[in-house]
Scaffold this active site. Structure first.
Site, PDB file in Angstrom:
ATOM      1  N   GLN A 100      20.027  25.842 -62.923  1.00  0.00           N
ATOM      2  CA  GLN A 100      19.112  26.375 -62.328  1.00  0.00           C
ATOM      3  C   GLN A 100      17.638  26.441 -63.056  1.00  0.00           C
ATOM      4  O   GLN A 100      16.641  26.250 -62.253  1.00  0.00           O
ATOM      5  CB  GLN A 100      19.650  27.804 -61.938  1.00  0.00           C
ATOM      6  CG  GLN A 100      20.850  28.120 -61.030  1.00  0.00           C
ATOM      7  CD  GLN A 100      21.485  29.504 -61.366  1.00  0.00           C
ATOM      8  OE1 GLN A 100      21.072  30.335 -62.383  1.00  0.00           O
ATOM      9  NE2 GLN A 100      22.338  29.956 -60.353  1.00  0.00           N
ATOM     10  N   ARG A 127      21.108  42.680 -70.315  1.00  0.00           N
ATOM     11  CA  ARG A 127      21.863  44.018 -69.916  1.00  0.00           C
ATOM     12  C   ARG A 127      22.957  43.557 -69.155  1.00  0.00           C
ATOM     13  O   ARG A 127      22.793  43.123 -68.054  1.00  0.00           O
ATOM     14  CB  ARG A 127      21.183  45.013 -69.449  1.00  0.00           C
ATOM     15  CG  ARG A 127      21.759  46.451 -68.690  1.00  0.00           C
ATOM     16  CD  ARG A 127      21.092  47.368 -68.035  1.00  0.00           C
ATOM     17  NE  ARG A 127      21.925  48.164 -67.457  1.00  0.00           N
ATOM     18  CZ  ARG A 127      22.326  48.227 -66.095  1.00  0.00           C
ATOM     19  NH1 ARG A 127      21.955  47.056 -65.462  1.00  0.00           N
ATOM     20  NH2 ARG A 127      23.211  49.080 -65.588  1.00  0.00           N
ATOM     21  N   ALA A 128      24.129  43.734 -69.535  1.00  0.00           N
ATOM     22  CA  ALA A 128      25.560  43.195 -68.941  1.00  0.00           C
ATOM     23  C   ALA A 128      25.753  43.292 -67.666  1.00  0.00           C
ATOM     24  O   ALA A 128      25.570  44.335 -67.184  1.00  0.00           O
ATOM     25  CB  ALA A 128      26.556  43.174 -70.015  1.00  0.00           C
ATOM     26  N   HIS A 132      18.443  42.056 -66.143  1.00  0.00           N
ATOM     27  CA  HIS A 132      19.202  43.162 -65.301  1.00  0.00           C
ATOM     28  C   HIS A 132      18.895  44.499 -66.128  1.00  0.00           C
ATOM     29  O   HIS A 132      19.971  45.571 -66.042  1.00  0.00           O
ATOM     30  CB  HIS A 132      20.795  42.745 -65.739  1.00  0.00           C
ATOM     31  CG  HIS A 132      21.400  41.601 -65.220  1.00  0.00           C
ATOM     32  ND1 HIS A 132      21.336  41.108 -64.125  1.00  0.00           N
ATOM     33  CD2 HIS A 132      22.184  40.461 -66.103  1.00  0.00           C
ATOM     34  CE1 HIS A 132      21.725  40.021 -63.881  1.00  0.00           C
ATOM     35  NE2 HIS A 132      22.374  39.691 -65.023  1.00  0.00           N
ATOM     36  N   GLU A 182      16.700  37.667 -64.038  1.00  0.00           N
ATOM     37  CA  GLU A 182      17.232  38.508 -62.772  1.00  0.00           C
ATOM     38  C   GLU A 182      17.189  39.912 -62.922  1.00  0.00           C
ATOM     39  O   GLU A 182      17.572  40.599 -63.969  1.00  0.00           O
ATOM     40  CB  GLU A 182      18.715  38.184 -62.902  1.00  0.00           C
ATOM     41  CG  GLU A 182      19.320  36.803 -62.297  1.00  0.00           C
ATOM     42  CD  GLU A 182      20.674  36.516 -61.971  1.00  0.00           C
ATOM     43  OE1 GLU A 182      20.956  35.808 -61.432  1.00  0.00           O
ATOM     44  OE2 GLU A 182      21.634  37.197 -62.728  1.00  0.00           O
ATOM     45  N   TYR A 185      21.919  43.655 -60.737  1.00  0.00           N
ATOM     46  CA  TYR A 185      22.956  43.803 -59.764  1.00  0.00           C
ATOM     47  C   TYR A 185      23.400  45.165 -59.166  1.00  0.00           C
ATOM     48  O   TYR A 185      23.812  45.214 -58.083  1.00  0.00           O
ATOM     49  CB  TYR A 185      24.167  42.982 -60.262  1.00  0.00           C
ATOM     50  CG  TYR A 185      24.257  41.515 -60.487  1.00  0.00           C
ATOM     51  CD1 TYR A 185      22.948  40.687 -60.582  1.00  0.00           C
ATOM     52  CD2 TYR A 185      25.481  41.022 -61.030  1.00  0.00           C
ATOM     53  CE1 TYR A 185      22.874  39.419 -60.963  1.00  0.00           C
ATOM     54  CE2 TYR A 185      25.297  39.365 -61.538  1.00  0.00           C
ATOM     55  CZ  TYR A 185      24.095  38.950 -61.199  1.00  0.00           C
ATOM     56  OH  TYR A 185      24.012  37.582 -61.650  1.00  0.00           O
TER      57      TYR A 185
END
Length: 631
Positions: free
Chosen positions: A225, A459-460, A503, A524, A527
């Site tokens: 990506q 951050r997982a 995250h 990202e 989530y």
């Protein structure tokens, strides 16, 4: 990291006041730790291999290939799925050639494994065979490279030899990786290099990555990506997905067709410094080469001779193991020693304090510091020339204010200098994943003239914490693994080359310093917000921009940036007002930035401020680009 559909299979082809403060800090830290067990080698003598610890193996070219292969294969079998484990390994190769035409050395690299040559030049160690990472199969029909993190290859030549492999694999060295993976000082010859494993059953997604100071053949980007290549040469580059960035790379593709071809190409790298490396000299003595900083540089540091910089004997380093206390490390640093962290997981209940100019802290085998008691595991004073490289820093269960702090906030920086920047190379951060983690900010940079040379601040989004509430345990994750900001930069004249941040629960990156420069940014947004109310600013702004430049900043530049959205824990979805938030002033410039949403429920309204297309279900997986802001 979630991917779009993979492309079709490619062809084979600061003054005194601060000094007093620093000494006081070291003394305070020294009063509260545990005795040490590791000791440095006698001055002027070679370091025996065993001094580097039980998880470091030094190979000699006289060893039978079968023996070397068996050792490496056994580690790979253990580490291929050991994503959240505590084992760490470094395999070091003395100068010479390994493998033959008929019996190549074919190395597969798993989690927390470093493969490194001990030559002064990458040409001094030749692997006649391969150094590879393939897709990891989470299920028979789910073989991906999205989670192929935490592995290193450096300072060697790969003479591609696929003898014994099938026709799909044989001509190419596969390096199917994602974040927290580096390829440095590597020369690949005799075959191709693919960043996607198109020979393993799909979906074959990949989300990396980083290459520096390397000489490469034809490269297949495949499903990657984003990717950043710096100060290297490539024979060719096959394709791009969303955001491929090159700086100082001979043979890099043109970016004239952006965004049809999603390339960002800079002729030079504004500020760079190659990572320190171990080598063995002609008398068999272990040394550490510390490369010099460069400005507006291009190409490899070694193609025309020895990499510019200084050489330090390993006897100048205190060699630590996970049994070594922070007290002992700080006492040795205060005496003027440098610090070598051997593979393993270190409890950092107090700060390792780097207070002297020019100090080198070098980790091998993905040495990992884990915060305890809410400590900041690593502190660097406002002094020039400090280099920290090859270290991973984990948050602990008690919340830390920071995990790595460079300089003190609200103090004037009088000592750092642009010619010798504080440098962080391959320094990675985790909040959650192998265990519960909590921090306000992972990386805080208060000093001026700092170079961040490749980092992944994570951050997982998954781990082994056994969360249950919400989709994939995400409601538990949101409430438990707390991480407000990934990176906060308050210093001026800070450069980041390869900044990956993911995250965090508010702005992932906040840049308050003047004249900041970033080459490749990947983000990202999280989530796991349970609801829109959990994902909005106090003033009611929907969501938090993935990259925010402070309102008072007047000069800043970013080349090649992406903010991605994926929500799996809320219906009908989470809205984020903008991917990038910057002051509206001519001196703040974003070049080649984009957003994309990867699910059918979330929304990013604009790319930058109120500019750029909407990423939502109608554009799912299709990036929205802004070539230049302001336009």
């Amino acid at each position: 990291m979630v991917s779009p559909s993979a492309p079709a299979r490619p062809p084979a082809r600061r003054g005194r006041r601060l000094r007093r403060l620093g000494v006081g800090l070291a003394a305070a830290l020294a009063l509260s730790a545990v005795p040490a067990t590791a000791h440095a080698a006698p001055p002027g003598r070679p370091a025996p291999a065993q001094q580097l610890g039980p998880n470091v193996t030094v190979f000699d070219p006289s060893m039978p290939v079968r023996q070397i292969q068996a050792t490496l294969d056994a580690t790979y079998a253990q580490q291929v799925d050991n994503e959240m484990g505590t084992e760490r390994y470094a395999y070091l190769f003395l100068p010479g050639t390994y493998g033959t035409a008929d019996q190549p050395l074919q190395i597969k690299v798993g989690y927390y494994t470093e493969i490194t040559g001990l030559g002064e030049s990458p040409r001094d160690v030749v692997i006649n065979g391969k150094v590879e990472t393939y897709n990891r199969c989470l299920a028979p029909d789910n073989c991906i490279a999205l989670n192929n993190f935490w592995r290193t290859v450096s300072n060697l030549t790969i003479q591609v030899n696929g003898t014994g492999q099938d026709g799909c694999r044989a001509p190419t060295n596969f390096w199917a990786v994602s974040q927290a993976v580096s390829m440095r000082r590597v020369h690949v010859t005799g075959g191709g290099l693919s960043l996607m494993d198109y020979c393993t059953a799909g979906p074959q997604y990949a989300s990396g990555g980083f290459i520096a100071d390397s000489e490469l053949p034809a490269v297949t980007n495949g499903s990657q990506q984003q990717w950043y290549t710096r100060n290297s040469s490539v024979a060719s580059w096959s394709n791009g997905v969303w955001n491929q960035v090159f700086s100082g790379v001979t043979g890099a593709p043109s970016d004239a067709a952006f965004p049809t071809e999603p390339y960002t190409t800079l002729a030079t790298t504004p500020v760079s410094r190659e990572k320190p490396y171990l080598f063995v000299d002609g008398q068999g003595r272990y040394q550490v080469r510390v490369p010099a900083a460069q400005r507006e540089s291009a190409g490899t540091s070694w193609s025309s001779g020895t990499t510019a910089g200084r050489t330090l004997p390993l006897s100048d380093f205190f060699v630590a193991s996970p049994a070594t206390s922070v007290l002992e490390m700080n006492l040795q640093l205060a005496r003027g020693k440098h610090l070598l962290l051997t593979p393993g997981v270190y409890d950092a209940n107090w700060s390792i304090a780097v207070l002297r100019p020019g100090t080198v802290v070098l980790g091998i085998g993905h040495a990992t510091l884990t915060a305890g008691r809410g400590a900041t595991p690593l502190f660097i004073a406002d002094v020039p020339g400090v280099v920290v490289a090859g270290v991973t820093i984990d948050a602990g269960e008690k919340r830390s204010k920071t995990l790595l702090r460079v300089g003190l906030p609200h103090f004037p920086d009088l000592l750092t200098r642009p010619s010798d920047p504080i440098t962080l190379s391959d320094v990675y951060f985790r909040v959650g994943g192998p265990h519960v983690g909590r921090t306000d900010t992972a990386l805080e940079v208060n000093s001026d003239h700092v170079l961040i040379d490749h980092t992944w601040v994570w951050r997982a989004d998954h781990g082994v914490e056994d969360f249950t509430a919400g989709v994939n345990g995400d409601t538990d994750r949101w409430r438990t693994n707390v991480g407000r900001n990934g990176v906060v930069v308050n210093g001026d004249d800070v450069t980041a080359t390869g900044l990956f941040v993911e995250h965090f629960q508010q702005h992932n990156t906040i840049w308050n310093g003047e004249r900041g420069r970033v080459v490749l940014y990947q983000n990202e947004i999280p989530y796991d917000p349970p609801s829109q109310a959990d994902w909005q600013e106090p003033d009611g702004t929907l969501g938090w921009a993935g990259y925010k430049v402070g309102d008072r900043v007047r000069e800043h530049r970013l080349d090649g940036g992406g903010v991605y959205g994926y929500q799996r824990n809320a219906e009908p979805g989470i809205t984020t007002a903008m991917g990038f938030e910057v002051p509206r002033t001519p001196g703040v410039q974003l070049h080649h930035v984009m957003t994309v949403h990867l699910d059918g429920i979330g929304v990013i309204e604009h790319v930058v401020n109120d500019t750029g297309g909407r990423s939502d279900s109608s554009t799912q997986g299709t990036p929205q680009y802004v070539a230049d802001y302001p336009g």
